[in-house]
Design a protein around this motif. Structure first.
Motif, PDB file in Angstrom:
ATOM      1  N   ALA A 145       0.845  -1.344  -0.027  1.00  0.00           N
ATOM      2  CA  ALA A 145      -0.102  -0.023   0.065  1.00  0.00           C
ATOM      3  C   ALA A 145       0.804   1.317  -0.098  1.00  0.00           C
ATOM      4  CB  ALA A 145      -1.003   0.040   1.191  1.00  0.00           C
ATOM      5  N   PRO A 146       1.982   1.484   0.651  1.00  0.00           N
ATOM      6  CA  PRO A 146       2.933   2.682   0.662  1.00  0.00           C
ATOM      7  C   PRO A 146       3.434   3.028  -0.785  1.00  0.00           C
ATOM      8  CG  PRO A 146       3.564   1.338   2.485  1.00  0.00           C
ATOM      9  CD  PRO A 146       2.692   0.368   1.742  1.00  0.00           C
ATOM     10  N   VAL A 147       3.500   2.098  -1.669  1.00  0.00           N
ATOM     11  CA  VAL A 147       3.795   2.447  -2.933  1.00  0.00           C
ATOM     12  C   VAL A 147       2.549   2.485  -4.155  1.00  0.00           C
ATOM     13  CG1 VAL A 147       6.180   1.681  -2.537  1.00  0.00           C
ATOM     14  CG2 VAL A 147       4.402   0.027  -3.719  1.00  0.00           C
ATOM     15  N   VAL A 148       1.362   2.415  -3.484  1.00  0.00           N
ATOM     16  CA  VAL A 148       0.348   2.148  -4.428  1.00  0.00           C
ATOM     17  C   VAL A 148       0.113   3.387  -5.455  1.00  0.00           C
ATOM     18  CG1 VAL A 148      -1.618   3.313  -3.041  1.00  0.00           C
ATOM     19  CG2 VAL A 148      -2.083   1.705  -4.675  1.00  0.00           C
ATOM     20  N   GLY A 149       0.547   4.740  -4.902  1.00  0.00           N
ATOM     21  CA  GLY A 149       0.475   5.588  -5.615  1.00  0.00           C
ATOM     22  C   GLY A 149       1.712   5.828  -6.962  1.00  0.00           C
ATOM     23  N   TRP A 150       2.476   5.053  -7.058  1.00  0.00           N
ATOM     24  CA  TRP A 150       3.455   4.919  -8.132  1.00  0.00           C
ATOM     25  C   TRP A 150       3.458   3.513  -9.053  1.00  0.00           C
ATOM     26  CZ3 TRP A 150       4.875   6.447  -3.094  1.00  0.00           C
ATOM     27  CH2 TRP A 150       5.465   7.793  -2.818  1.00  0.00           C
ATOM     28  N   THR A 151       2.454   2.797  -8.525  1.00  0.00           N
ATOM     29  CA  THR A 151       2.097   1.494  -9.316  1.00  0.00           C
ATOM     30  C   THR A 151       1.338   1.727 -10.565  1.00  0.00           C
ATOM     31  OG1 THR A 151       1.651   0.537  -7.220  1.00  0.00           O
ATOM     32  CG2 THR A 151       0.796  -0.761  -9.032  1.00  0.00           C
ATOM     33  N   PRO A 152       1.860   1.069 -11.633  1.00  0.00           N
ATOM     34  CA  PRO A 152       1.360   1.146 -12.822  1.00  0.00           C
ATOM     35  C   PRO A 152      -0.160   0.966 -13.004  1.00  0.00           C
ATOM     36  CG  PRO A 152       3.412   0.002 -13.036  1.00  0.00           C
ATOM     37  CD  PRO A 152       3.131   0.335 -11.839  1.00  0.00           C
ATOM     38  N   SER A 153      -0.936   1.467 -13.958  1.00  0.00           N
ATOM     39  CA  SER A 153      -2.360   1.511 -14.077  1.00  0.00           C
ATOM     40  C   SER A 153      -2.555  -0.012 -14.306  1.00  0.00           C
ATOM     41  CB  SER A 153      -2.711   2.280 -15.065  1.00  0.00           C
ATOM     42  OG  SER A 153      -4.250   2.167 -15.344  1.00  0.00           O
ATOM     43  N   PHE A 154      -1.928  -1.072 -15.250  1.00  0.00           N
ATOM     44  CA  PHE A 154      -2.523  -2.074 -15.478  1.00  0.00           C
ATOM     45  C   PHE A 154      -2.397  -2.964 -14.303  1.00  0.00           C
ATOM     46  CE2 PHE A 154       2.306  -2.598 -16.020  1.00  0.00           C
ATOM     47  CZ  PHE A 154       2.358  -4.068 -15.847  1.00  0.00           C
ATOM     48  N   LEU A 155      -1.214  -2.714 -13.301  1.00  0.00           N
ATOM     49  CA  LEU A 155      -1.265  -3.699 -12.172  1.00  0.00           C
ATOM     50  C   LEU A 155      -2.165  -3.196 -11.167  1.00  0.00           C
ATOM     51  CD1 LEU A 155       2.574  -3.643 -11.454  1.00  0.00           C
ATOM     52  CD2 LEU A 155       1.238  -5.403 -12.375  1.00  0.00           C
ATOM     53  N   LEU A 156      -2.593  -2.190 -10.989  1.00  0.00           N
ATOM     54  CA  LEU A 156      -3.850  -1.454 -10.104  1.00  0.00           C
ATOM     55  C   LEU A 156      -5.265  -2.131 -10.558  1.00  0.00           C
ATOM     56  CD1 LEU A 156      -2.961   2.168  -9.476  1.00  0.00           C
ATOM     57  CD2 LEU A 156      -2.438   0.240  -7.924  1.00  0.00           C
ATOM     58  N   LYS A 157      -5.429  -2.247 -11.998  1.00  0.00           N
ATOM     59  CA  LYS A 157      -6.600  -2.778 -12.450  1.00  0.00           C
ATOM     60  C   LYS A 157      -6.680  -4.176 -12.336  1.00  0.00           C
ATOM     61  CE  LYS A 157      -7.404   0.682 -15.913  1.00  0.00           C
ATOM     62  NZ  LYS A 157      -7.189   1.137 -17.649  1.00  0.00           N
ATOM     63  N   ARG A 158      -5.452  -5.057 -12.567  1.00  0.00           N
ATOM     64  CA  ARG A 158      -5.369  -6.375 -12.254  1.00  0.00           C
ATOM     65  C   ARG A 158      -5.785  -6.683 -10.731  1.00  0.00           C
ATOM     66  NH1 ARG A 158       0.144  -9.172 -13.992  1.00  0.00           N
ATOM     67  NH2 ARG A 158      -0.724  -8.536 -16.110  1.00  0.00           N
ATOM     68  N   TYR A 159      -5.185  -6.079  -9.930  1.00  0.00           N
ATOM     69  CA  TYR A 159      -5.448  -6.450  -8.510  1.00  0.00           C
ATOM     70  C   TYR A 159      -6.844  -5.743  -8.053  1.00  0.00           C
ATOM     71  CZ  TYR A 159      -5.060  -6.040  -3.341  1.00  0.00           C
ATOM     72  OH  TYR A 159      -5.350  -6.115  -2.011  1.00  0.00           O
ATOM     73  N   VAL A 160      -7.478  -5.081  -8.890  1.00  0.00           N
ATOM     74  CA  VAL A 160      -9.033  -4.654  -8.319  1.00  0.00           C
ATOM     75  C   VAL A 160      -9.955  -5.667  -8.959  1.00  0.00           C
ATOM     76  CG1 VAL A 160     -10.928  -3.315  -8.981  1.00  0.00           C
ATOM     77  CG2 VAL A 160      -8.773  -2.278  -8.149  1.00  0.00           C
ATOM     78  N   LEU A 161      -9.379  -6.287 -10.116  1.00  0.00           N
ATOM     79  CA  LEU A 161     -10.336  -7.266 -10.752  1.00  0.00           C
ATOM     80  C   LEU A 161      -9.994  -8.826 -10.256  1.00  0.00           C
ATOM     81  CD1 LEU A 161      -9.880  -5.964 -14.627  1.00  0.00           C
ATOM     82  CD2 LEU A 161     -11.809  -5.729 -13.015  1.00  0.00           C
ATOM     83  N   THR A 162      -8.908  -8.990 -10.091  1.00  0.00           N
ATOM     84  CA  THR A 162      -8.564 -10.336  -9.063  1.00  0.00           C
ATOM     85  C   THR A 162      -9.467 -10.302  -7.748  1.00  0.00           C
ATOM     86  OG1 THR A 162      -6.932  -9.209  -8.228  1.00  0.00           O
ATOM     87  CG2 THR A 162      -6.504 -10.719 -10.313  1.00  0.00           C
ATOM     88  N   GLY A 163     -10.056  -9.178  -7.337  1.00  0.00           N
ATOM     89  CA  GLY A 163     -10.815  -9.365  -6.120  1.00  0.00           C
ATOM     90  C   GLY A 163     -12.030  -9.840  -6.330  1.00  0.00           C
ATOM     91  N   ILE A 164     -12.613  -9.673  -7.610  1.00  0.00           N
ATOM     92  CA  ILE A 164     -13.961 -10.049  -7.817  1.00  0.00           C
ATOM     93  C   ILE A 164     -13.921 -11.799  -8.249  1.00  0.00           C
ATOM     94  CG2 ILE A 164     -15.809  -9.890  -9.793  1.00  0.00           C
ATOM     95  CD1 ILE A 164     -14.642  -7.411 -10.345  1.00  0.00           C
ATOM     96  N   PRO A 165     -14.733 -12.397  -7.376  1.00  0.00           N
ATOM     97  CA  PRO A 165     -14.698 -13.979  -7.505  1.00  0.00           C
ATOM     98  C   PRO A 165     -14.928 -14.334  -8.922  1.00  0.00           C
ATOM     99  CG  PRO A 165     -16.220 -13.155  -5.470  1.00  0.00           C
ATOM    100  CD  PRO A 165     -15.548 -11.926  -6.334  1.00  0.00           C
ATOM    101  N   SER A 166     -13.860 -15.292  -9.133  1.00  0.00           N
ATOM    102  CA  SER A 166     -14.066 -16.065 -10.724  1.00  0.00           C
ATOM    103  C   SER A 166     -15.217 -16.534 -10.914  1.00  0.00           C
ATOM    104  CB  SER A 166     -12.867 -16.629 -11.179  1.00  0.00           C
ATOM    105  OG  SER A 166     -12.702 -17.557 -10.196  1.00  0.00           O
ATOM    106  N   GLY A 167     -15.604 -17.090 -12.184  1.00  0.00           N
ATOM    107  CA  GLY A 167     -17.064 -18.071 -12.288  1.00  0.00           C
ATOM    108  C   GLY A 167     -16.776 -19.378 -11.931  1.00  0.00           C
ATOM    109  N   PRO A 168     -17.398 -20.323 -12.424  1.00  0.00           N
ATOM    110  CA  PRO A 168     -18.698 -19.761 -13.454  1.00  0.00           C
ATOM    111  C   PRO A 168     -19.680 -19.192 -12.499  1.00  0.00           C
ATOM    112  CG  PRO A 168     -18.884 -22.171 -12.801  1.00  0.00           C
ATOM    113  CD  PRO A 168     -17.611 -21.813 -12.067  1.00  0.00           C
ATOM    114  N   HIS A 169     -20.228 -18.132 -13.314  1.00  0.00           N
ATOM    115  CA  HIS A 169     -21.485 -17.414 -12.797  1.00  0.00           C
ATOM    116  C   HIS A 169     -22.812 -17.647 -13.640  1.00  0.00           C
ATOM    117  CE1 HIS A 169     -18.705 -15.122 -10.409  1.00  0.00           C
ATOM    118  NE2 HIS A 169     -18.299 -14.508 -11.261  1.00  0.00           N
TER     119      HIS A 169
END
Length: 401
Positions: A145-169
């Motif tokens: 978390a202390p370096v979240v402000g410098w983390t590239p966008s694609f890594l942030l998006k990947r982290y957010v999306l991996t928090g959503i439970p995967s299928g099957p839905h």
């Protein structure tokens, strides 16, 4: 989300009818939708980490047609919870809204609770969905978390999306996930970094001055990103709150189960004393059939206070506000046979969706006879004149959990 994402038809129609407002307040940029009669105290919707103002478009469409005012906002770039409270209060001041009802999901539910704690005079009621009371769990899961402000966008998006439970839905849940994933793609690196910082910033919700009776907890019973233990803590903190459990819906029940969510939102607003102004909805006759004279209109009609006009710079509408701004959109399909709100009152059979909504195991309807129940049901669901509501609901009808 294989094969790309195709926006739903009702969302495309929504975007064509409802203006997106963008206003700078200090160093913050606010994106929001504001729709429905301006004389009605608004329901303000706060999204979760992956959400935007657009994710509540189904609530804006449905509730505005019933005469409610709905404001859906993006969480701006704020970097701690104190900054959030101050920024949100300034936003409310700029749009000239003083007393609000908050509907928050996930991170939005946590931020709604924080604002209710620190600005108790402004918050009149709360609807919480998959919410939590403290950030300790998320901070432990984000040692970086202390370096979240410098983390590239694609890594942030990947982290957010991996928090959503995967299928099957189930298909309706899969569609809601696809829609939110598409919204995540529109968020900037700063947007994502600030929201993840809010999740990891050490904070917890303290005592509220708001009575439990003005809180509705609306959770899903299936798998979602918020651990069940955190949701249980919310229920334990507010034992007198109304419960409205959704059997399934995933992380985004407002998209996957909009009919049930909208029904519970309307019941909550009525219970806390918000009176819908269906007489200001275009195309719906006023009580007395024109006795008051004039068009009335929606939020821009004669019933709107002059000092409650929009203070916006609408980037999506460079030619200025449209003539129907603030008014509920008309049904794009105009297919009354498929819309439960438009079922004929004389029909002896109820639509399966409505039967399901009123005969769930957590809801009980008391009636002396089937005919009596039918009459009360139509008065409640179809929002007949206030005189009938008073007659059949005030003392005779009870809907409880």
């Amino acid at each position: 989300m294989k094969g790309g994402f195709s926006a739903p038809g009702d969302y495309i129609y929504f975007k064509s009818q409802v203006p997106l407002h963008k206003i700078p307040i200090g160093t913050k940029q606010w994106r929001y939708y504001d729709f429905g009669p301006k004389v009605v105290p608004p329901l303000i919707c706060l999204p979760g980490t992956a959400g935007t103002a657009d994710v509540y478009y189904k609530q804006i469409m449905a509730l505005s047609m019933k005469g409610y005012r709905v404001i859906s906002v993006d969480i701006p770039c704020v970097w701690n919870n104190q900054e959030w409270v101050q920024a949100f209060e300034k936003f409310l001041d700029v749009i000239d809204v003083h007393h609000i009802h908050l509907y928050g999901t996930s991170l939005g539910g946590f931020l709604a609770l924080l604002f209710a704690q620190h600005r108790p005079r402004r918050v009149k009621s709360l609807v919480l969905s998959n919410a939590f009371l403290e950030t300790k769990y998320f901070a432990a899961a984000m040692p970086w978390a202390p370096v979240v402000g410098w983390t590239p966008s694609f890594l942030l998006k990947r982290y957010v999306l991996t928090g959503i439970p995967s299928g099957p839905h189930e298909p309706f849940i899969a569609d809601s996930v696809d829609f939110v994933v598409a919204q995540v793609e529109t968020l900037s690196r700063e947007d994502l970094a600030s929201r993840l910082t809010l999740l990891s910033d050490a904070a917890s919700v303290g005592p509220l001055m708001l009575s439990d009776s003005f809180i509705t907890i609306m959770d899903t019973n299936d798998k979602c990103a918020i651990p069940q233990q955190l949701k249980d803590h919310v229920s334990e903190r507010y034992p007198g709150a109304r419960r409205a459990y959704i059997k399934s819906g995933g992380d985004f029940p407002f998209l996957s189960r909009p009919d049930e969510i909208n029904l519970h939102l309307k019941l909550h607003l009525r219970r806390v004393g918000v009176e819908a102004r269906e007489d200001l909805v275009p195309g719906i006759p006023k009580a007395g059939d024109g006795a008051d004279g004039g068009s009335g209109g929606g939020a821009g009609g004669s019933g709107e206070p002059k000092d409650d006009q929009e203070k916006t710079d609408d980037a999506s509408n460079p030619d200025g506000p449209s003539s129907n701004e603030g008014q509920p959109p008309l049904d794009p399909e105009s297919n009354d046979s498929q819309n439960p709100d438009n079922q004929p009152l004389g029909d002896d059979s109820l639509p399966p969706l409505l039967l399901k909504a009123f005969f769930e195991k957590n809801e009980v309807v008391l009636a002396t006879s089937f005919q009596h129940f039918m009459l009360k049901f139509f008065v409640l669901y179809y929002q007949l004149p206030v005189s009938l509501l008073t007659l059949y609901i005030k003392d005779e009808f009870r809907l409880f959990v």
